[in-house]
Motif scaffolding. Structure first.
Motif, PDB file in Angstrom:
ATOM      1  N   UNK A 200       6.112  14.101  -1.894  1.00  0.00           N
ATOM      2  CA  UNK A 200       6.939  12.986  -1.433  1.00  0.00           C
ATOM      3  C   UNK A 200       7.291  12.096  -2.617  1.00  0.00           C
ATOM      4  N   UNK A 201       8.561  11.693  -2.690  1.00  0.00           N
ATOM      5  CA  UNK A 201       9.016  10.812  -3.778  1.00  0.00           C
ATOM      6  C   UNK A 201      10.106   9.889  -3.254  1.00  0.00           C
ATOM      7  N   UNK A 202       9.954   8.599  -3.532  1.00  0.00           N
ATOM      8  CA  UNK A 202      10.994   7.626  -3.196  1.00  0.00           C
ATOM      9  C   UNK A 202      11.467   6.952  -4.464  1.00  0.00           C
ATOM     10  N   UNK A 268       8.015   2.891  -0.460  1.00  0.00           N
ATOM     11  CA  UNK A 268       7.337   2.650   0.813  1.00  0.00           C
ATOM     12  C   UNK A 268       7.725   3.694   1.851  1.00  0.00           C
ATOM     13  N   UNK A 269       8.987   4.042   1.895  1.00  0.00           N
ATOM     14  CA  UNK A 269       9.442   5.084   2.812  1.00  0.00           C
ATOM     15  C   UNK A 269       8.795   6.426   2.459  1.00  0.00           C
ATOM     16  N   UNK A 270       8.658   6.705   1.167  1.00  0.00           N
ATOM     17  CA  UNK A 270       8.017   7.945   0.748  1.00  0.00           C
ATOM     18  C   UNK A 270       6.540   7.964   1.161  1.00  0.00           C
ATOM     19  N   UNK A 271       5.878   6.823   1.058  1.00  0.00           N
ATOM     20  CA  UNK A 271       4.477   6.746   1.503  1.00  0.00           C
ATOM     21  C   UNK A 271       4.356   7.072   2.985  1.00  0.00           C
ATOM     22  N   UNK A 285       0.764   5.263  -7.513  1.00  0.00           N
ATOM     23  CA  UNK A 285      -0.203   4.375  -8.140  1.00  0.00           C
ATOM     24  C   UNK A 285      -1.220   3.814  -7.169  1.00  0.00           C
ATOM     25  N   UNK A 286      -2.058   2.914  -7.696  1.00  0.00           N
ATOM     26  CA  UNK A 286      -3.098   2.298  -6.888  1.00  0.00           C
ATOM     27  C   UNK A 286      -2.517   1.431  -5.777  1.00  0.00           C
ATOM     28  N   UNK A 287      -1.251   0.981  -5.942  1.00  0.00           N
ATOM     29  CA  UNK A 287      -0.640   0.164  -4.899  1.00  0.00           C
ATOM     30  C   UNK A 287      -0.548   0.910  -3.572  1.00  0.00           C
ATOM     31  N   UNK A 288      -0.469   2.236  -3.620  1.00  0.00           N
ATOM     32  CA  UNK A 288      -0.399   3.032  -2.396  1.00  0.00           C
ATOM     33  C   UNK A 288      -1.671   2.871  -1.570  1.00  0.00           C
ATOM     34  N   UNK A 289      -2.803   2.657  -2.217  1.00  0.00           N
ATOM     35  CA  UNK A 289      -4.057   2.432  -1.494  1.00  0.00           C
ATOM     36  C   UNK A 289      -3.944   1.202  -0.605  1.00  0.00           C
ATOM     37  N   UNK A 290      -3.401   0.134  -1.178  1.00  0.00           N
ATOM     38  CA  UNK A 290      -3.240  -1.113  -0.422  1.00  0.00           C
ATOM     39  C   UNK A 290      -2.240  -0.937   0.708  1.00  0.00           C
ATOM     40  N   UNK A 291      -1.119  -0.276   0.399  1.00  0.00           N
ATOM     41  CA  UNK A 291      -0.077  -0.097   1.412  1.00  0.00           C
ATOM     42  C   UNK A 291      -0.553   0.748   2.579  1.00  0.00           C
TER      43      UNK A 291
END
Length: 440
Positions: A200-202, A268-271, A285-291
């Protein structure tokens, strides 16, 4: 007469001793190690003004220091992120920096050092050598402006290239978690054959592919030393080794590793696309953990594992690394001296020391400080990523080292490759942009 003279001399001696003792008790203790009970005023600025767990943790550490040090009149200002840089720049222009302030690693802290606004926090490293030695390799690189001196200690790790993967999808389709480029390309084919997006990539905001994928991918091909030389103009981004690195990214594109329209959706859509089981992997990145902690259900998060991008056979770079670097840390104003300096150093250590690092890590935020969080109250996914980070080496994120123009060039260049562009053309544009910055 002699007795009277002796008595007078004795009284004078006693008075002198008492005066010296009182004077000694009122002197400011200038050494950090000894501390001081003198009343001092201290100011601290930071941008942890939000309601997220990390912001609350940092503010809590400052409050704890305030309670433990009643002799310090602490003026703490939490300034929203959007306006923080401008506020600091404004006071910097007038040489009126707060005693302690949060500063970003890299160009911002370098600018303040160059302007003579900082003084080292090296006394903390000398007083607490075990603390300094427990940071990850490279933690102080962007805060070490002269040999033997450090100007801050990071309270965060900007990790940008974890490989998240859905173990249920890997097991269902009999795919091995890739540790080499060959295995990754085999996994891409198998997932495509089964109607599942491999990665997945946004990339609507074009920094994403550069920050999350290229930094690690290119480092595995070129090695870190080559990249740092290219940044300084001692190597060229048109060198075959870098064109080969861009060719690896094109190989992902050509083999349909990413979903259709990756340049038109955001991160965010990719997540969400990934966590809903539509993609087997995501490099982020680590931001995905929080999201994901905020938006995904426990059932969705349960099958997600974390590792590093695979090695590239024949590449000059090391395997098992993630791209990233030190986040920000607290710095000390050049103008802060005496008892205020001692108090300021104590405050910096209260936030950046072992207890502070643990509190920040337990807010599910990445730090560059080694510790065991197995029994802590952190999310399972964060713990997986944290353990990976503690074992990984750190390689540069491209836009943290390139000039602004060159960073924009490579960001746009990766979008071009995703739309059919040639690696050689992108490399040439990047080299030209970086060369202009090194010639200034």
């Amino acid at each position: 007469m002699k007795k009277r003279l002796t008595l007078v001399i004795t009284l004078i001696a006693l008075i002198s001793l008492l005066t010296a003792a009182c004077s000694s008790g009122n002197q400011t203790n200038e050494s950090h190690e000894g501390g001081s009970n003198e009343k001092v005023k201290l100011t601290i600025w930071h941008n942890f003004a939000g309601d997220d767990l990390r912001a609350k943790a940092v503010r809590g550490l400052i409050d704890e220091y305030k309670k433990a040090n009643p002799n310090v009149e602490l003026d703490a200002q939490a300034i929203p992120v959007d306006g923080y840089r401008q506020r600091l720049s404004t006071v910097a222009a007038g040489n009126e920096m707060p005693d302690v302030f949060f500063v970003y690693a890299g160009s911002q802290s370098q600018e303040f050092y160059d302007a003579g606004l900082l003084q080292p926090i090296t006394p903390l490293a000398e007083e607490y050598p075990e603390w300094k030695g427990n940071f990850m390799d490279g933690a102080f690189d962007r805060f070490e402006f002269e040999e033997g001196q450090i100007y801050s200690a990071p309270i965060g790790l900007s990790a940008t290239s974890f490989l998240y993967y859905n173990k249920d999808l890997f097991e269902k389709h009999g795919v091995k978690v890739p540790t080499t480029w060959t295995e990754l390309m085999a996994a891409v084919k198998t997932f495509n054959d089964n109607g599942i997006t491999p990665i997945a990539l946004g990339n609507k905001a074009p920094w994403v592919a550069q920050s999350t994928i290229l930094g690690s991918l290119a480092d595995r091909v070129t090695g870190t030393d080559w990249f740092l030389k290219a940044v300084k103009g001692e190597a060229s981004f048109t060198d075959p080794v870098f064109v080969d690195a861009l060719g690896k990214f094109k190989e992902l594109v050509d083999n349909k590793a990413f979903q259709e329209g990756a340049n038109s959706i955001d991160n965010t859509q990719a997540e969400q696309y990934f966590i809903q089981g539509n993609a087997a992997m995501m490099v982020s990145g680590a931001w995905t953990l929080t999201n994901l902690a905020a938006s995904a259900t426990p059932e969705q998060v349960a099958p997600i594992e974390v590792t590093t991008m695979p090695a590239i056979e024949g590449g000059a770079g090391e395997a098992g690394t993630i791209s990233g670097g030190a986040g920000g840390g607290f710095a000390l104003s050049k103008k802060t001296e005496g008892a205020a300096k001692d108090a300021a150093l104590d405050l910096i250590y209260s936030i950046s020391g072992p207890d502070g690092q643990k509190a920040i890590a337990e807010s599910n935020s990445m730090v560059m400080y080694k510790m065991d969080l197995a029994s802590s109250n952190v999310s399972p996914l964060y713990l997986k990523a944290f353990n990976v980070a503690m074992e990984a080496g750190i390689t540069p994120v491209y836009d943290a080292y390139l000039s602004a123009e060159a960073g924009e060039s490579i960001n746009n260049g990766l979008q071009e490759i995703m739309m059919g562009g040639k690696p050689e053309d992108v490399a040439k544009k990047l080299q030209d942009a970086q060369a202009r910055s090194t010639q200034k």
